[in-house]
Scaffold this motif. Sequence first.
Motif, PDB file in Angstrom:
ATOM      1  N   ASN A 128       0.767  -1.396  -0.432  1.00  0.00           N
ATOM      2  CA  ASN A 128       0.307   0.017  -0.024  1.00  0.00           C
ATOM      3  C   ASN A 128       1.301   1.914   0.527  1.00  0.00           C
ATOM      4  O   ASN A 128       0.769   2.394   0.690  1.00  0.00           O
TER       5      ASN A 128
ATOM      6  N   ASP B 126       2.356   4.736  -0.874  1.00  0.00           N
ATOM      7  CA  ASP B 126       2.218   5.843  -1.600  1.00  0.00           C
ATOM      8  C   ASP B 126       3.357   6.962  -1.696  1.00  0.00           C
ATOM      9  O   ASP B 126       3.902   7.294  -0.775  1.00  0.00           O
TER      10      ASP B 126
ATOM     11  N   ALA C 279       0.299   9.322  -9.732  1.00  0.00           N
ATOM     12  CA  ALA C 279      -1.473   9.025 -10.004  1.00  0.00           C
ATOM     13  C   ALA C 279      -1.933   8.811 -10.760  1.00  0.00           C
ATOM     14  O   ALA C 279      -2.760   7.314 -10.726  1.00  0.00           O
ATOM     15  N   ASP C 280      -1.851   9.538 -11.874  1.00  0.00           N
ATOM     16  CA  ASP C 280      -2.291   9.505 -12.755  1.00  0.00           C
ATOM     17  C   ASP C 280      -2.153   8.376 -13.744  1.00  0.00           C
ATOM     18  O   ASP C 280      -2.213   7.873 -15.075  1.00  0.00           O
TER      19      ASP C 280
ATOM     20  N   GLU D 111      -0.469   1.514  -3.923  1.00  0.00           N
ATOM     21  CA  GLU D 111      -1.496   1.230  -3.290  1.00  0.00           C
ATOM     22  C   GLU D 111      -2.457   0.894  -4.571  1.00  0.00           C
ATOM     23  O   GLU D 111      -1.824   0.931  -5.579  1.00  0.00           O
ATOM     24  N   ALA D 112      -4.191   0.484  -4.520  1.00  0.00           N
ATOM     25  CA  ALA D 112      -5.059   0.218  -5.296  1.00  0.00           C
ATOM     26  C   ALA D 112      -4.540   0.938  -6.501  1.00  0.00           C
ATOM     27  O   ALA D 112      -4.385   0.801  -7.678  1.00  0.00           O
ATOM     28  N   GLU D 113      -4.734   2.641  -6.472  1.00  0.00           N
ATOM     29  CA  GLU D 113      -4.740   3.445  -7.713  1.00  0.00           C
ATOM     30  C   GLU D 113      -4.179   2.949  -8.795  1.00  0.00           C
ATOM     31  O   GLU D 113      -3.663   2.742 -10.231  1.00  0.00           O
ATOM     32  N   ARG D 114      -2.566   3.549  -8.366  1.00  0.00           N
ATOM     33  CA  ARG D 114      -1.092   2.995  -8.688  1.00  0.00           C
ATOM     34  C   ARG D 114      -1.554   1.971  -9.140  1.00  0.00           C
ATOM     35  O   ARG D 114      -0.596   1.627 -10.655  1.00  0.00           O
ATOM     36  N   GLN D 115      -1.725   1.191  -8.511  1.00  0.00           N
ATOM     37  CA  GLN D 115      -1.535  -0.869  -9.222  1.00  0.00           C
ATOM     38  C   GLN D 115      -2.766  -0.710 -10.479  1.00  0.00           C
ATOM     39  O   GLN D 115      -1.466  -1.290 -11.641  1.00  0.00           O
ATOM     40  N   GLU D 116      -3.558  -0.418 -10.434  1.00  0.00           N
ATOM     41  CA  GLU D 116      -4.000  -0.567 -11.359  1.00  0.00           C
ATOM     42  C   GLU D 116      -3.570   0.252 -12.537  1.00  0.00           C
ATOM     43  O   GLU D 116      -3.408   0.014 -13.720  1.00  0.00           O
ATOM     44  N   GLN D 117      -3.192   1.606 -12.466  1.00  0.00           N
ATOM     45  CA  GLN D 117      -2.486   2.129 -13.711  1.00  0.00           C
ATOM     46  C   GLN D 117      -1.477   1.238 -13.802  1.00  0.00           C
ATOM     47  O   GLN D 117      -0.980   1.469 -15.965  1.00  0.00           O
TER      48      GLN D 117
END
Length: 880
Positions: A640, A642, A809-810, A846-852
Amino acid sequence: MRTETGQVFKLKDYKPTDFVVERIDLTFELDPRETKVISRVILHRREGVAKDVPLVFDGDELTLDGLQLDGSDIDPALYDVTPDTLVIRGLPESAPFEVTVSTTISPETNTALMGLYRTNGVYCTQCEAEGFRRITYFYDRPDVLAVYTVTIIASKDEAKYLLSNGNYLGGGNYDEGRHFAAWFDPHPKPSYLFALVAGDLGLIEDTFTTMSGREVALKIYVEHGKEPRAGYAMDALKRSMRWDEEVYGREYDLDIFQIVAVSDFNMGAMENKGLNVFNDKYVLADPATATDADFANIEAIIAHEYFHNWTGNRITCRDWFQLCLKEGLTVYRDHAFSADQRSAPVKRIAEIRLLKAHQFPEDAGPLAHPVRPESYREINNFYTTTVYEKGSEVVRMIRTVVGAEDFRKGMDLYFERHDGDAATIEDFLACFAEASGRDFKQFSLWYSQAGTPSVTVSTDWNEAKKTFKVTLEQSLAPTPGQSRKAPMHIPLAYGLILPDGSEFAGHPTGKEAADGVLHLTRRRQVFTFTGVPGRPVLSINRGFSAPVNIAMEQSTADLAHIARHDSDGVARWQAISEQATRHLVEASRLARDGRNLPSARDLADILVATAADDSLEPAFRAQALTLPAESDIAREIGSNIDPDAIHAAREAVLSEIARAGLAVFSDLADGAPKGPYSPGAADAGRRALAGIAMNYAAIAEGSPARAKAAFDAADNMTTLSQALQVMTQNFPAAAETRQALDTFRTRFADDPLVLDKWYSLQALAPGAGTRARVEELLAGKDFDRTNPNRMRALVGAFTSGNPTGFNAADGGGYRLLAREVVDIDKRNPQLAARLLTAMRSWRSLEAERQEQARLALVSIRSAGNLSADVSDIVDRMLAA
């Protein structure tokens, strides 16, 4: 190049070749687009191989021009050929025979930089691991050792020097406008060690007299005009040759040793027998263009490739699963050489930093593999920090286990028993078992089990009985393909530091503790010390004797006690680093949660006191003042993650330390040596301390003025680049920084190696605008996308060294890398695959970056027509 394949090679499937190669004669008629290669191979059928078994040679994108058996054309009905394989049937049952293979290749269009290619007008080879098959059809595997004779024919105008392995046989005019040279290597070698270089180059020469009195000619070839910058490499070579004689009794064995420096090279260097080929960044240096780190790297890599003459060339590896046998062992040897040439504790600290920054994350991610892998799809992807750096650590542990005397005996036995062999890990360990009388069965698990072991340490002091108990418990987390693992043999060097700062001389009873080492061989062990006069502080894993994670609840006071009194310099640094890491991890977690950060005053006091302690060598103080990197903090947090929070926390701590020690740092920033530049360890240490002090002072002052003044006054590249780094890291948008970058670019516009530093410093700058700057630089008309050094300097620096910029993050950083990997893969699969490993830890984000990150990897996977190199990496990353 080979496109993606599902073929998996397994260690358990190894079998010798059906035919034995006795010798090979190669003739090259060099031409940029149509180089003709004639390979004459003398072979015989291996005893016991049936007469109907065909000969199967490897190829890679080859076209067969001619094929003969004992001088006569072979009936096409007796062979099958594809670009990747040549199968010949109907060969003699017993007598030796000669197979002649003719091919035509195009060095100029070989952008993969494997096999024979042409760069800046120079013909060059890179055959490790499987590049020889891009030259001619042959048994391209490390256990096929043969004597080579090479004849090179080329235009006199195009190629002044015609070089290959071994000793020079002679040369002269071939026909009008062309000349030739012949070379003979009397030492049997595998095809991956074959080398050819031809071109119009500058040359520096020297000689070395061996311990038996033979004179060896030494030659280093570089681009014209750069000869003066090769002097340090020559000096490092001579020191390496002498050191190998004195420490290991290894004497050089040819009449000549040659090094060639080229600008387009996928690796750092290559140990081809008698003719090393180097990336020129690891040969060329002078005070105006190279930093202290560059000089140190040149010294280490020159030594590494020379030491391969015995650990890699005279004794090579049976198969590529044994790669660590030559690489890990030779890294250990070059580390020991550098430790003798420089400060041993500081060198060891640098090794630990590298291991934790790169190998530990590899062990903890989808690319984890044992030091000796059990299987692979693409061998190029196993030239890793696990094979090299962890492989070196395993050799270091062998020395710790058996002691210095038996280690030398084991090495002597290895050289005596396996000279001229293609050996295995079992062969290597057997020599130390015989020399020391120890059983290495359990220790061998270091070669077969992936992952970084964790050792939990607890202590119990009994004041009344004057006993001190140390309980050690080991665990090893599951890794891809390995879920259950056996206990390892973990040698942990230790010391008990008494309240007065002295060290307790006693040791626990039992065979598993001796000579200052606790040998952890079971899941859990208890070691009891008796007669201890006062409560001691345990210093464990001194010198980083084992590459493990230590989990131990030690108070700040105990860590400070170690930092002040430990007789082991590495342990003192580890105690300081542990305090810094603890604080940075906690601050990062608080920053992620949007909470106030804790004061770093205690840490600041320790670091400022260390900085001001003149009894400590400057290089050590510079290491102590270097906070754990953002990637180190991320590794400790584990999940997780950041990156923005980690960056914010680390910047806050840097600022607090800087303000607390401004007076000390201001004084130290002016402490760089004056007068003529020397790359020696003493002056380099003083410059390192001055450089980090300048960084802290500039942070405290909140201005780039100090760094800009240092930049303007600098008379060497170390100070110049330190000052520019201070500006780009702390004041990237300042006018002074922009002016300094422009000055640097103008001054070194014609020097690609120095310009690489300019690219890297901008790629490493923090801030939201860095990615846009990287894109701008990539699109520049003078940016050379075909040069591996340049791509690593910009794309590699951004993706591996700028956590906040790359892990935005994007997902823009991931998309940039994905785009570049797909593009580079079309030209240079090795480079593309290595750049892609920057995403090895994506699942810890963390989850958002993982998905990207996942979407970027999927986009690479869906691009299609990927090389085997890239498809292997991306598949492993997505599968884990």
